[in-house]
Design a protein around this motif. Structure first.
Motif, mmCIF file in Angstrom:
data_model
loop_
_atom_site.group_PDB
_atom_site.id
_atom_site.type_symbol
_atom_site.label_atom_id
_atom_site.label_comp_id
_atom_site.label_asym_id
_atom_site.label_seq_id
_atom_site.Cartn_x
_atom_site.Cartn_y
_atom_site.Cartn_z
ATOM 1 N N GLY A 1 53.955 49.531 25.169
ATOM 2 C CA GLY A 1 54.928 50.467 25.707
ATOM 3 C C GLY A 1 56.362 50.035 25.454
ATOM 4 O O GLY A 1 57.215 50.845 25.069
ATOM 5 N N HIS A 2 56.653 48.748 25.660
ATOM 6 C CA HIS A 2 58.006 48.254 25.461
ATOM 7 C C HIS A 2 58.420 48.343 23.998
ATOM 8 O O HIS A 2 59.555 48.720 23.692
ATOM 9 C CB HIS A 2 58.116 46.808 25.938
ATOM 10 C CG HIS A 2 58.061 46.680 27.432
ATOM 11 N ND1 HIS A 2 57.585 45.553 28.067
ATOM 12 C CD2 HIS A 2 58.413 47.529 28.421
ATOM 13 C CE1 HIS A 2 57.657 45.730 29.372
ATOM 14 N NE2 HIS A 2 58.145 46.920 29.605
ATOM 15 N N VAL A 3 57.526 47.993 23.079
ATOM 16 C CA VAL A 3 57.853 48.043 21.656
ATOM 17 C C VAL A 3 58.151 49.481 21.226
ATOM 18 O O VAL A 3 59.147 49.747 20.536
ATOM 19 C CB VAL A 3 56.707 47.450 20.815
ATOM 20 C CG1 VAL A 3 56.903 47.773 19.332
ATOM 21 C CG2 VAL A 3 56.628 45.941 21.014
ATOM 22 N N LEU A 4 57.308 50.414 21.624
ATOM 23 C CA LEU A 4 57.517 51.812 21.239
ATOM 24 C C LEU A 4 58.802 52.369 21.842
ATOM 25 O O LEU A 4 59.530 53.129 21.194
ATOM 26 C CB LEU A 4 56.320 52.655 21.661
ATOM 27 C CG LEU A 4 55.060 52.506 20.809
ATOM 28 C CD1 LEU A 4 53.875 53.189 21.469
ATOM 29 C CD2 LEU A 4 55.292 53.083 19.407
ATOM 30 N N ARG A 5 59.077 52.019 23.088
ATOM 31 C CA ARG A 5 60.296 52.502 23.741
ATOM 32 C C ARG A 5 61.537 51.980 23.026
ATOM 33 O O ARG A 5 62.453 52.741 22.704
ATOM 34 C CB ARG A 5 60.297 52.068 25.205
ATOM 35 C CG ARG A 5 61.555 52.454 25.967
ATOM 36 C CD ARG A 5 61.531 51.857 27.373
ATOM 37 N NE ARG A 5 62.782 52.097 28.051
ATOM 38 C CZ ARG A 5 63.060 53.187 28.740
ATOM 39 N NH1 ARG A 5 62.162 54.145 28.837
ATOM 40 N NH2 ARG A 5 64.230 53.335 29.321
ATOM 41 N N TRP A 6 61.576 50.658 22.771
ATOM 42 C CA TRP A 6 62.735 50.072 22.099
ATOM 43 C C TRP A 6 62.895 50.630 20.691
ATOM 44 O O TRP A 6 64.009 50.946 20.269
ATOM 45 C CB TRP A 6 62.579 48.549 22.053
ATOM 46 C CG TRP A 6 63.244 47.853 23.193
ATOM 47 C CD1 TRP A 6 62.808 47.797 24.482
ATOM 48 C CD2 TRP A 6 64.463 47.119 23.150
ATOM 49 N NE1 TRP A 6 63.680 47.060 25.244
ATOM 50 C CE2 TRP A 6 64.707 46.628 24.463
ATOM 51 C CE3 TRP A 6 65.377 46.804 22.149
ATOM 52 C CZ2 TRP A 6 65.825 45.866 24.780
ATOM 53 C CZ3 TRP A 6 66.488 46.032 22.459
ATOM 54 C CH2 TRP A 6 66.692 45.582 23.757
ATOM 55 N N GLU A 7 61.815 50.713 19.968
ATOM 56 C CA GLU A 7 61.911 51.233 18.603
ATOM 57 C C GLU A 7 62.489 52.639 18.613
ATOM 58 O O GLU A 7 63.383 52.979 17.830
ATOM 59 C CB GLU A 7 60.535 51.245 17.938
ATOM 60 C CG GLU A 7 60.581 51.756 16.502
ATOM 61 C CD GLU A 7 59.256 52.332 16.016
ATOM 62 O OE1 GLU A 7 59.126 52.551 14.797
ATOM 63 O OE2 GLU A 7 58.381 52.587 16.846
ATOM 64 N N GLY A 8 61.978 53.497 19.508
ATOM 65 C CA GLY A 8 62.430 54.883 19.549
ATOM 66 C C GLY A 8 63.908 55.012 19.833
ATOM 67 O O GLY A 8 64.596 55.859 19.244
ATOM 68 N N ILE A 9 64.426 54.164 20.733
ATOM 69 C CA ILE A 9 65.840 54.258 21.100
ATOM 70 C C ILE A 9 66.734 53.644 20.025
ATOM 71 O O ILE A 9 67.747 54.229 19.621
ATOM 72 C CB ILE A 9 66.081 53.581 22.460
ATOM 73 C CG1 ILE A 9 65.344 54.351 23.566
ATOM 74 C CG2 ILE A 9 67.568 53.511 22.776
ATOM 75 C CD1 ILE A 9 65.351 53.664 24.914
ATOM 76 N N VAL A 10 66.375 52.454 19.525
ATOM 77 C CA VAL A 10 67.214 51.759 18.556
ATOM 78 C C VAL A 10 67.237 52.485 17.217
ATOM 79 O O VAL A 10 68.271 52.537 16.536
ATOM 80 C CB VAL A 10 66.727 50.308 18.365
ATOM 81 C CG1 VAL A 10 67.481 49.625 17.230
ATOM 82 C CG2 VAL A 10 66.913 49.519 19.656
#
Length: 589
Positions: free
Chosen positions: A148-157
């Motif tokens: 979840g954290h990886v997907l969230r960060w990737e999507g925002i950055v």
């Protein structure tokens, strides 16, 4: 004219918010309904003429809206969420973006018959994965924290990265020679990063200085933050086209990770504003499509989409996660999650318009919009329908998670939480009282400090393995509001609260299921524990033994089966239990 504009704005607002409400009620991603209603109201029926309605104001309004959305996304980028996975996120950017760009460009040239320039621009636009779509899906699926954290960060950055990349490609298309193109590329990249990064950091420092000294009063910090975002975004864009997207993302990131100013109220404000902006943007951009945008796709779009979904994304994730220590299940799930969202829609619309104004003739620039919206609609639909099933098949989420979120961290609630945690269940205790939270942390309990009724909590908390909520605060209204709040996260039947005292009646429809027994109120439990009550486990040999224990003052709370299933004892229903089960309850002192 004045009335036409007023009616048009009212119509867009009504359609956008009504779509959100219907999507929430039906349980489908709001973006699908927003796109569908936008297309129906625009190219299908012609009820909404966006260009006539807003004219030259449309794209400045779109740009500012995207800036606010990216700032809100940056506010969710907390360094402590990543820990050892920071490397994975940066590799998804450094390796994944070029791989996606190259493969998407090649696929567009082969299957969509686009010239190199427009295919490259389409590839740059489609490197983004929309956080406005991914984050709601993650809330619904509740995968394990790392994924979840990886997907969230990737999507925002990746949103500002993709927008910046699209600007670089756009500048390349307009230059006259390869030599000029190379120079323009590196100069534009350097200016964008320097102006965007420095501008974002400086704007955040000014906000921190003013807010920490209360030069801007608390009551004005939300509108002041909006003003800072708009001014910083515009100033950066004046100095370098689209550097403002980097600026606002950096602003949000710096604000999220500093310790001098509490930004929770800003996050709440921006989240509410984001919902409105996304609703309006998708309606406007979808309604702006022309009928030929829908009919000019051709059959080549099908193999193009197949390659994007089944080849491009999995390959870019595979290459980006080599040596990361992630399991093949985690890598496969990340490779299956790449929906496109509002930034792709906005950027494609803006650049198609600018290419048309520049007289670009190799391909129709509107094809950029057509194919981008085809990707958005397809990916959002596909991942929304399949992501939960894929996560469960890969054992990255539980079909019936047994963990518990306990709202209220007073002493006896901590004792209940500790007993459940010792039995192997994931337990999160939440409270706005710092002393309660500190005491819970000293007991090695997982905690959340903040207002549980805030929308922020839905983004802050990792709900992986958590399947129910127990509201145990002394305030019955707060318990009821928490129950309503978390019906969007858990099934309605898995939202519980303490029974009301005689003078605290609230309509049943506005409450969660009553816990334990009608007489087991907050005051009852507080008195019971104050007089020496202890949380204990009662092995079930026969049902009569449990009945005798209850007659002797044992207060049952839960039933735990040998298969590690947790059943909550409720006032209206005694859970079924059999020999071999364990009843968890409170014994009198």
């Amino acid at each position: 004219m004045h009335n036409d504009l007023l009616v048009g704005i009212a119509l867009v607002t009504f359609l956008g918010i009504a779509s959100q409400l219907i999507a929430w009620r039906v349980g489908i991603p709001s973006i699908l309904l927003l796109l569908g209603i936008g297309i129906v109201s625009g190219p299908v029926t012609g009820v909404l003429d966006v260009n006539a309605l807003l004219g030259d104001l449309l794209f400045p309004a779109v740009s500012l809206s995207v800036a606010i959305i990216l700032f809100e996304g940056g506010l969710g980028l907390r360094i402590e969420d990543l820990k050892e996975d920071a490397r994975v996120v940066w590799q998804l950017i450094i390796i994944g973006v070029p791989v996606t760009l190259l493969l998407t460009t090649g696929s567009a040239m082969i299957f969509l018959d686009l010239g190199f320039e427009l295919a490259l621009l389409l590839g740059a636009v489609l490197v983004v994965t929309g956080p406005t779509v991914i984050i709601p899906l993650l809330k619904q699926i509740r995968p394990e924290a790392r994924v979840g954290h990886v997907l969230r960060w990737e999507g925002i950055v990746i949103d500002p990265v993709g927008a910046t990349l699209a600007v670089l490609v756009f500048e390349e298309i307009l230059v006259l020679s390869p030599q000029e193109g190379i120079a323009v590329f590196f100069i534009t990249l350097a200016r964008t990063l320097i102006i965007g990064g420095a501008g974002g950091w400086l704007a955040a420092q000014v906000m921190i200085f003013l807010y920490s000294r209360y030069i801007v009063p608390f009551s004005l910090q939300n509108p002041a933050s909006l003003m800072f975002v708009i001014v910083a975004f515009t100033a950066s864009n004046v100095l370098q086209a689209e550097a403002g997207l980097v600026t606002v993302t950096v602003m949000g990131f710096v604000m999220a990770n500093q310790k001098r100013v509490d930004v929770r109220h800003i996050v709440e404000f921006k989240e509410n504003l984001q919902i409105l902006l996304i609703s309006l943007l998708f309606i406007l951009l979808a309604a702006r499509l022309r009928p030929e945008n829908l009919t000019s796709l051709g059959w080549g779009v099908i193999p193009f989409l197949i390659v994007m979904i089944l080849v491009t994304r999995p390959l870019s994730v595979y290459l980006s996660t080599i040596g990361s220590g992630m399991s093949w299940q985690e890598r496969l799930f990340i490779g299956w999650m790449a929906p496109r969202g509002i930034v792709a829609a906005a950027v494609s619309s803006i650049f198609a318009e600018e290419l048309a104004q520049e007289g670009f003739t190799i391909n129709d620039p509107e094809l950029l919009v057509s194919y981008t919206f085809a990707v958005i609609i397809t990916t959002v639909t596909l991942y929304s329908l399949t992501a939960g099933h894929v996560a469960r098949a890969l054992n990255l989420t539980e079909k019936f998670p047994q963990g518990v979120l306990i709202v209220g961290a007073q002493s006896w609630a901590r004792k209940i939480a500790a007993e459940l945690q010792n039995m192997g269940f994931r337990v999160i205790v939440a409270d706005s009282n710092s002393s309660h939270i500190q005491a819970a942390q000293q007991q090695a309990l997982e905690t959340y400090y903040g207002n549980i009724l805030s929308e922020i909590v839905l983004d802050d908390l990792d709900f992986g393995g958590v399947g129910r909520m127990l509201a145990l605060t002394p305030n019955h209204e707060v318990n009821s509001l928490a129950s309503l709040h978390f019906r969007n996260v858990f099934d309605k039947e898995e939202v519980y609260q303490l029974p009301a005292s005689n003078d605290e009646a609230i309509a049943e429809l506005l409450s969660g299921r009553e816990l334990f027994d009608h007489h087991v109120t907050y005051n009852y439990l507080s008195t019971l524990f104050r007089e020496g009550g202890k949380v204990s486990q009662l092995p079930v040999d026969d049902t009569d033994g449990v009945s005798r224990a209850i007659e002797n003052g044992f207060t049952p709370l839960f039933v735990v089966t040998p298969q590690r299933q947790l059943k909550v004892w409720t006032a209206e229903e005694t859970p079924e239990f059999n020999a071999g089960d364990t009843v968890v309850g409170v014994t009198q002192g």
